[in-house]
Write a protein that holds these residues in place. Structure first.
Motif, mmCIF file in Angstrom:
data_model
loop_
_atom_site.group_PDB
_atom_site.id
_atom_site.type_symbol
_atom_site.label_atom_id
_atom_site.label_comp_id
_atom_site.label_asym_id
_atom_site.label_seq_id
_atom_site.Cartn_x
_atom_site.Cartn_y
_atom_site.Cartn_z
ATOM 1 N N GLU A 120 48.377 29.044 27.228
ATOM 2 C CA GLU A 120 49.810 29.133 27.523
ATOM 3 C C GLU A 120 50.600 28.097 26.724
ATOM 4 O OE1 GLU A 120 50.469 28.810 31.693
ATOM 5 O OE2 GLU A 120 49.752 30.838 32.141
ATOM 6 N N ARG A 121 50.077 26.867 26.660
ATOM 7 C CA ARG A 121 50.766 25.823 25.901
ATOM 8 C C ARG A 121 50.845 26.188 24.423
ATOM 9 N NH1 ARG A 121 47.750 22.471 29.413
ATOM 10 N NH2 ARG A 121 46.152 22.132 27.826
ATOM 11 N N ALA A 122 49.758 26.733 23.889
ATOM 12 C CA ALA A 122 49.750 27.121 22.477
ATOM 13 C C ALA A 122 50.746 28.248 22.214
ATOM 14 C CB ALA A 122 48.340 27.549 22.053
ATOM 15 N N VAL A 123 50.809 29.223 23.130
ATOM 16 C CA VAL A 123 51.747 30.344 22.973
ATOM 17 C C VAL A 123 53.186 29.840 23.094
ATOM 18 C CG1 VAL A 123 52.546 32.501 24.003
ATOM 19 C CG2 VAL A 123 50.102 32.094 23.728
ATOM 20 N N GLN A 124 53.431 28.915 24.033
ATOM 21 C CA GLN A 124 54.770 28.329 24.168
ATOM 22 C C GLN A 124 55.208 27.673 22.862
ATOM 23 O OE1 GLN A 124 54.407 25.568 27.407
ATOM 24 N NE2 GLN A 124 53.965 27.184 28.907
ATOM 25 N N ARG A 125 54.318 26.845 22.302
ATOM 26 C CA ARG A 125 54.654 26.161 21.045
ATOM 27 C C ARG A 125 54.923 27.154 19.932
ATOM 28 N NH1 ARG A 125 50.492 22.611 22.704
ATOM 29 N NH2 ARG A 125 48.999 23.687 21.361
ATOM 30 N N ALA A 126 54.081 28.183 19.846
ATOM 31 C CA ALA A 126 54.240 29.172 18.780
ATOM 32 C C ALA A 126 55.570 29.918 18.922
ATOM 33 C CB ALA A 126 53.067 30.157 18.803
ATOM 34 N N ILE A 128 58.376 28.907 20.511
ATOM 35 C CA ILE A 128 59.497 27.994 20.228
ATOM 36 C C ILE A 128 59.611 27.766 18.726
ATOM 37 C CG2 ILE A 128 60.266 25.602 20.445
ATOM 38 C CD1 ILE A 128 60.894 27.295 22.886
ATOM 39 N N GLN A 129 58.468 27.569 18.059
ATOM 40 C CA GLN A 129 58.485 27.365 16.609
ATOM 41 C C GLN A 129 59.104 28.566 15.907
ATOM 42 O OE1 GLN A 129 54.549 26.483 15.165
ATOM 43 N NE2 GLN A 129 55.092 24.403 14.580
ATOM 44 N N LYS A 130 58.707 29.766 16.329
ATOM 45 C CA LYS A 130 59.227 30.985 15.707
ATOM 46 C C LYS A 130 60.740 31.084 15.886
ATOM 47 C CE LYS A 130 58.805 34.973 17.837
ATOM 48 N NZ LYS A 130 60.178 35.542 17.869
ATOM 49 N N GLU A 131 61.207 30.815 17.111
ATOM 50 C CA GLU A 131 62.640 30.909 17.389
ATOM 51 C C GLU A 131 63.434 29.855 16.612
ATOM 52 O OE1 GLU A 131 64.386 33.201 19.334
ATOM 53 O OE2 GLU A 131 62.458 34.212 19.079
ATOM 54 N N VAL A 132 62.907 28.639 16.573
ATOM 55 C CA VAL A 132 63.607 27.562 15.854
ATOM 56 C C VAL A 132 63.702 27.895 14.372
ATOM 57 C CG1 VAL A 132 63.399 25.161 15.095
ATOM 58 C CG2 VAL A 132 63.094 25.734 17.505
ATOM 59 N N GLN A 133 62.574 28.319 13.782
ATOM 60 C CA GLN A 133 62.570 28.619 12.348
ATOM 61 C C GLN A 133 63.505 29.768 12.001
ATOM 62 O OE1 GLN A 133 58.413 29.241 11.506
ATOM 63 N NE2 GLN A 133 57.939 27.046 11.524
ATOM 64 N N SER A 134 63.589 30.752 12.887
ATOM 65 C CA SER A 134 64.444 31.909 12.582
ATOM 66 C C SER A 134 65.924 31.603 12.785
ATOM 67 C CB SER A 134 64.034 33.103 13.443
ATOM 68 O OG SER A 134 64.301 32.844 14.815
ATOM 69 N N ARG A 135 66.241 30.618 13.642
ATOM 70 C CA ARG A 135 67.642 30.336 13.958
ATOM 71 C C ARG A 135 68.251 29.209 13.138
ATOM 72 N NH1 ARG A 135 68.529 31.268 20.472
ATOM 73 N NH2 ARG A 135 66.854 32.774 20.809
ATOM 74 N N ILE A 136 67.417 28.358 12.536
ATOM 75 C CA ILE A 136 67.972 27.311 11.660
ATOM 76 C C ILE A 136 68.154 27.913 10.270
ATOM 77 C CG2 ILE A 136 67.641 25.020 10.664
ATOM 78 C CD1 ILE A 136 66.145 24.162 13.049
ATOM 79 N N THR A 137 69.273 28.551 10.082
ATOM 80 C CA THR A 137 69.595 29.200 8.818
ATOM 81 C C THR A 137 70.360 28.226 7.917
ATOM 82 O OG1 THR A 137 71.684 30.025 9.685
ATOM 83 C CG2 THR A 137 69.729 31.427 9.975
ATOM 84 N N PRO A 138 70.433 28.503 6.608
ATOM 85 C CA PRO A 138 71.247 27.657 5.720
ATOM 86 C C PRO A 138 72.690 27.538 6.207
ATOM 87 C CG PRO A 138 69.839 29.086 4.424
ATOM 88 C CD PRO A 138 69.678 29.520 5.849
ATOM 89 N N ALA A 139 73.227 28.635 6.746
ATOM 90 C CA ALA A 139 74.609 28.599 7.243
ATOM 91 C C ALA A 139 74.740 27.648 8.434
ATOM 92 C CB ALA A 139 75.056 30.005 7.626
ATOM 93 N N LYS A 140 73.747 27.687 9.351
ATOM 94 C CA LYS A 140 73.777 26.802 10.515
ATOM 95 C C LYS A 140 73.647 25.337 10.085
ATOM 96 C CE LYS A 140 74.117 29.270 14.324
ATOM 97 N NZ LYS A 140 75.189 29.012 15.305
ATOM 98 N N VAL A 274 67.284 28.954 24.138
ATOM 99 C CA VAL A 274 66.191 29.911 24.351
ATOM 100 C C VAL A 274 65.807 29.955 25.823
ATOM 101 C CG1 VAL A 274 63.724 30.309 23.933
ATOM 102 C CG2 VAL A 274 65.248 29.858 22.014
ATOM 103 N N VAL A 275 65.631 28.771 26.408
ATOM 104 C CA VAL A 275 65.233 28.707 27.818
ATOM 105 C C VAL A 275 66.342 29.258 28.716
ATOM 106 C CG1 VAL A 275 64.598 27.159 29.712
ATOM 107 C CG2 VAL A 275 63.659 26.778 27.429
ATOM 108 N N ASP A 276 67.588 28.918 28.406
ATOM 109 C CA ASP A 276 68.713 29.430 29.207
ATOM 110 C C ASP A 276 68.772 30.953 29.154
ATOM 111 O OD1 ASP A 276 69.420 26.900 29.946
ATOM 112 O OD2 ASP A 276 71.071 26.703 28.516
ATOM 113 N N ASP A 277 68.576 31.519 27.962
ATOM 114 C CA ASP A 277 68.614 32.983 27.810
ATOM 115 C C ASP A 277 67.493 33.646 28.594
ATOM 116 O OD1 ASP A 277 70.804 32.727 26.171
ATOM 117 O OD2 ASP A 277 69.694 32.943 24.296
#
Length: 314
Positions: A120-126, A128-140, A274-277
């Motif tokens: 579960e911890r590994a899946v949580q990290r994965a 969160i990592q996926k969401e962070v990487q996809s949302r930190i765009t050059p525009a952001k 992410v957590v709020d959503d």
């Protein structure tokens, strides 16, 4: 000494269950020790075997993973220094894990529960990592950078030198020498009790107003480029004679310079969002520590609205 520090760190890891979790997550090797015939051969030095325990290979990557779990003070040691102790512990861990598998402990409820929690911890990290990487765009990033520049406007800087002495009379005598053509840098080396600056001829480099004590900063920023203070400036350190060498507007950092800081802040905001959503669309029930229902919150008592003042009678 190294072994003692390292063993203490490993004992701490064991106490926290990290060593068991690391082995419990992998009851069998993730990939066969020898590559399949159809697989492309890996580069010879990509992940060399550094030990074998009853035929099972220990790779350099295993060493790196164990070092990454150790306290920072141990991680800062040269790898060559702690390598023998790391290998020894990896071998010991393999032997203990092997004995545990032979004792059929991998299937016990306790180990299965720990594996589940580790997964579960590994899946949580994965996730969160996926969401962070996809949302930190050059525009952001650019948006965060522009906000950073507004919140941290360029400040005025002064480049100054000083001579620091203990007594006001001594400072005034030095000012008199300077007025007669005395060399500031030479006098600073000879007379200043600030040893670090004195070695540089009194040079303090560039500084902003908030980095110096108030009387000194007020005097330096009030002076013009090339000017020497006409009167000594007193601070808690003594009496200063100041020479302003240059003035400039502090250059603001580039995006590349503050990028790690911005990414860290954006990551925190993204994780919160992410957590709020997820909570918005989830059915969450919480209970008291003994499993009983939570007490219902009593509505706040209604307060009477303030009465309008009656007009005064004449």
């Amino acid at each position: 000494m190294v072994n003692r520090v390292f063993r203490a760190a490993l004992l701490s890891m064991a106490a926290c269950g990290l060593a068991l979790a690391a082995h419990a997550q992998t009851p069998a090797p993730a990939a066969p020790a020898a590559p399949a015939a159809s697989a492309a051969p890996a580069p010879a030095d990509a992940d060399p075997v550094v030990a074998r325990v009853n035929g099972e290979a220990v790779h350099r990557s295993d060493v790196q993973r164990m070092v990454a779990q150790l306290p920072p003070q141990v991680q800062q040691m040269p790898l060559e220094m702690i390598y023998p102790a790391v290998i020894e512990q990896l071998v010991n861990s393999k032997l203990v894990a092997e004995a545990g598998y032979k004792a059929n402990l991998a299937g016990t409820p306790e180990v299965k529960d720990e594996i589940k929690r580790a997964e579960e911890r590994a899946v949580q990290r994965a996730y969160i990592q996926k969401e962070v990487q996809s949302r930190i765009t050059p525009a952001k990033l650019d948006e965060a950078y522009q906000a950073f520049l507004k919140q941290n406007p360029a400040q005025e800087e002064v480049k100054a030198s000083h001579i620091l002495v203990e007594k006001e009379d001594e400072a005034k005598a030095i000012i008199a020498q300077l007025k007669k053509g005395g060399d500031f840098a030479k006098l600073a080396k000879e007379k200043s009790k600030d040893p670090v600056a004195a070695e540089q001829g009194g040079d303090l480099g560039y500084f902003t107003k908030d980095t110096m004590v108030e009387p000194f900063a007020d005097a330096a920023f009030a002076m013009k480029k090339g000017e020497v203070s006409k009167e000594p400036v007193k601070t808690q350190f003594g009496w200063h004679i100041i020479k302003v060498e240059d003035k400039r507007t502090q250059p603001q950092p580039t995006l590349d310079e503050v990028k790690p800081q911005l990414e860290q802040q954006l990551s925190k905001d993204i994780v919160t969002n992410v957590v709020d959503d997820l909570r918005k669309v989830a059915k969450v029930e919480t209970f008291q520590l003994d499993g009983s229902p939570m007490p219902k919150e009593e509505p706040a008592p209604a307060t009477d609205a303030p009465k309008a003042e009656e007009p005064k009678k004449n």
